[in-house]
Design an enzyme around this catalytic site. Sequence first.
Site, PDB file in Angstrom:
ATOM      1  N   CYS A  59     -27.427  -9.933 -16.623  1.00 29.86           N
ATOM      2  CA  CYS A  59     -26.827  -9.727 -17.787  1.00 29.86           C
ATOM      3  C   CYS A  59     -27.678 -10.198 -18.788  1.00 29.86           C
ATOM      4  O   CYS A  59     -28.372 -11.207 -18.843  1.00 29.86           O
ATOM      5  CB  CYS A  59     -25.550 -10.601 -17.866  1.00 29.86           C
ATOM      6  SG  CYS A  59     -24.825 -10.465 -19.563  1.00 29.86           S
ATOM      7  N   CYS A 119     -22.606  -7.902 -19.183  1.00 29.67           N
ATOM      8  CA  CYS A 119     -21.406  -8.104 -18.104  1.00 29.67           C
ATOM      9  C   CYS A 119     -20.224  -7.075 -19.023  1.00 29.67           C
ATOM     10  O   CYS A 119     -20.106  -7.028 -19.955  1.00 29.67           O
ATOM     11  CB  CYS A 119     -20.863  -9.495 -18.392  1.00 29.67           C
ATOM     12  SG  CYS A 119     -21.760 -10.704 -17.616  1.00 29.67           S
ATOM     13  N   CYS A 138     -18.439 -13.296 -19.697  1.00 32.86           N
ATOM     14  CA  CYS A 138     -19.701 -13.323 -20.215  1.00 32.86           C
ATOM     15  C   CYS A 138     -19.698 -14.287 -21.348  1.00 32.86           C
ATOM     16  O   CYS A 138     -20.274 -15.131 -21.429  1.00 32.86           O
ATOM     17  CB  CYS A 138     -20.120 -12.110 -20.949  1.00 32.86           C
ATOM     18  SG  CYS A 138     -21.816 -11.980 -21.318  1.00 32.86           S
ATOM     19  N   GLY A 162       0.770  -1.275   0.121  1.00 31.62           N
ATOM     20  CA  GLY A 162      -0.013  -0.171  -0.209  1.00 31.62           C
ATOM     21  C   GLY A 162       0.845   1.262  -0.076  1.00 31.62           C
ATOM     22  O   GLY A 162       0.341   2.387  -0.199  1.00 31.62           O
ATOM     23  N   CYS A 198     -25.506 -13.358 -20.733  1.00 32.66           N
ATOM     24  CA  CYS A 198     -25.515 -14.539 -20.324  1.00 32.66           C
ATOM     25  C   CYS A 198     -26.396 -14.776 -18.826  1.00 32.66           C
ATOM     26  O   CYS A 198     -26.112 -16.114 -18.376  1.00 32.66           O
ATOM     27  CB  CYS A 198     -24.046 -15.000 -19.993  1.00 32.66           C
ATOM     28  SG  CYS A 198     -23.481 -13.743 -18.439  1.00 32.66           S
TER      29      CYS A 198
END
Lengths: 285, 365
Positions: free
Chosen positions: A240, A265, A271, A31, A243
């Site tokens: 979606c 997606c 997808c 970080g 899909c």
Amino acid sequence: MNNEAYNFAYLDEQTKRMIRRALLKAVAIPGYQVPFASREMPMPYGWGTGGVQVSAAILTPDDRLKVIDQGADDTTNAVSIRSFFKRTAGVQTTTATSEATVIQTRHRIPEVPLTEKQTLVYQVPIPEPLRFLEPRESETRKMHSLEEYGLMHVKLYEDIARHGHIATSYAYPVSVEERYIMDPSPIPKFDNPKLSQNAALQLFGAGREQRIYALPPYTKVVSLDFDDHPFEASKANHVCALCGAEHSYLDEVIVDDEGNRMFVCSDTDYCESRRAQGLTGKSAA
Amino acid sequence: MYVSVKGGEQAIENAHAWLDEARRGDTNIAEINVAQIREQLSLSVNRVMAEGSLYDPDLAALAIKQSRGDLIEAIFLIRAYRTTLPRFGYSNAIDTSAMACERRVSATFKDIPGGQILGPTFDYTHRLIDFKLAAEGNAKKASKRDNSVDKMPRVSDFLNREGLMEAVIDNGDTPADLTREPLELPANRSLRLQSLARADEGFLLSLAYSTQRGYARNHAFVGELRIGLVDVVMDIPELGFDIDIGEIQVTECETVNQFTGSKTQPPQFTRGYGLVLGQTERKAISMALVDRAMRWEELGEDDEGAPAQDAEFVLYHSDNIQATGFLEHIKLPHYVDFQAELELIRQLREDAETNLSNTEDAHEQ
């Protein structure tokens, strides 16, 4: 371009060594933003020069590279970066998340969980999570070293006071191993939970701002919140249309002049593999 | 039925082919060649070399041709090429007092040893479009005095002798190099000067102008402005002596600025310094003014909060390749982030409307 004229993966070995040193330091201090001497690349700053330099420094001839932008393999900039490495490193490329060893990304984390054998490289525009609260680098570096993060909490509190919610929907700040506050790059906050305890090594490169940072595998990453306003990984409340996925991040697409929309997606590989398995949504042919 | 957009690769290829065609323009018109650009658009070439930080007129001319005359794009091409070049050593510092001057003017003294040389300047031209140039560009030969003076003393040195000018002390430190090390603040003067030397001309011009209009005014006189060729000399350790490896054209500007002093130190003039590759006079003068403005702390002046005094602000925003890249990247797809914003704003509006109707209900009851 004459490929012979350039080193493997474009950068010269000395530059790669300099970047690898910064990467090692970044992995050692999760970080923390490590300054590095970013080079001018043959694509513009803002187009992913940080991610490209990190990828160039870690790629080996045996790697298989995937590049996504907005979750998609076929967006223009993803296409351009993939062909850059195909040309300068000659590495194999793929669009399948599970087959890639290195994935360079802009603005998304793939839906499929990553493994210990994979590295995710993020392109970062503004690495400093405190930047829009304090424009001076000399100040924000001090704030990080003193763990002086009050300003950030005040900002989030003010959001709640004004809007009833934390009004940050992407590049949502996180705390890494209870020490550094980090900008996860402009991924939607839906992706934030995937940052934590991820099996893959996650590397972040900001070229213009000359910073590298990292999350080693299985690092604890917490999205900032308050007890009475817990963090929520939100997405569009739809499935979606292609899909039928219920738990993937969705793009909204305007489909006709009437302004009708559909939701699909954002992760194109996710997808497509679902559709290949025969899963369909309501708009699929 | 919706099919997601594919074929980015083909689109990019086609766009590049179109770019090539547009660059060439009407093929009935003769193609411009690199030597023509180098010779006839030399000030563009100079700017590209200066901000690209690479002295190579032919390459700069080629970059201008490739970029359709977009100089920032040309500078970018040069920068990207430059980073791939190996470094085999460092030259000695160039000696600008040994410059073969094509131009040398001082605004502080009417006459100076070595003389004032106007050189090829626009300064006293009347800005009238020369329609003759549209038809023919017959090359005139200018009459020039032979100017083989060995050394051109610096105007600041004359002031120095009297102690009127602040002394410049070489502390012997190796200058930092922001092309090899990340910029870290506070930046010392040599690092600031390196950054200014490759900074965007327009940005420096505006900053310098702002100091003249009172945002950290430091009342600059052009002590001396000189343009000419200097030798580049390298020490080759294996040979044990220096070798002259070529010459480059540079523009140097030294300003003489308002004096400072204190109870213990008598007042002295102070300096601003500009040095830029090529004939780049506007940039060199701008650089000197901005350099001087950024020295406020070391000279014990007040922080007026003026943009030109703020080294962090200036150094972080003066590079046009960084600036143009980040500015233009907002045309890349951002639909994932935008989607997240859409969701958020819909939710906030929904909440606000619910609150509003609750309040109205409460009033009605």
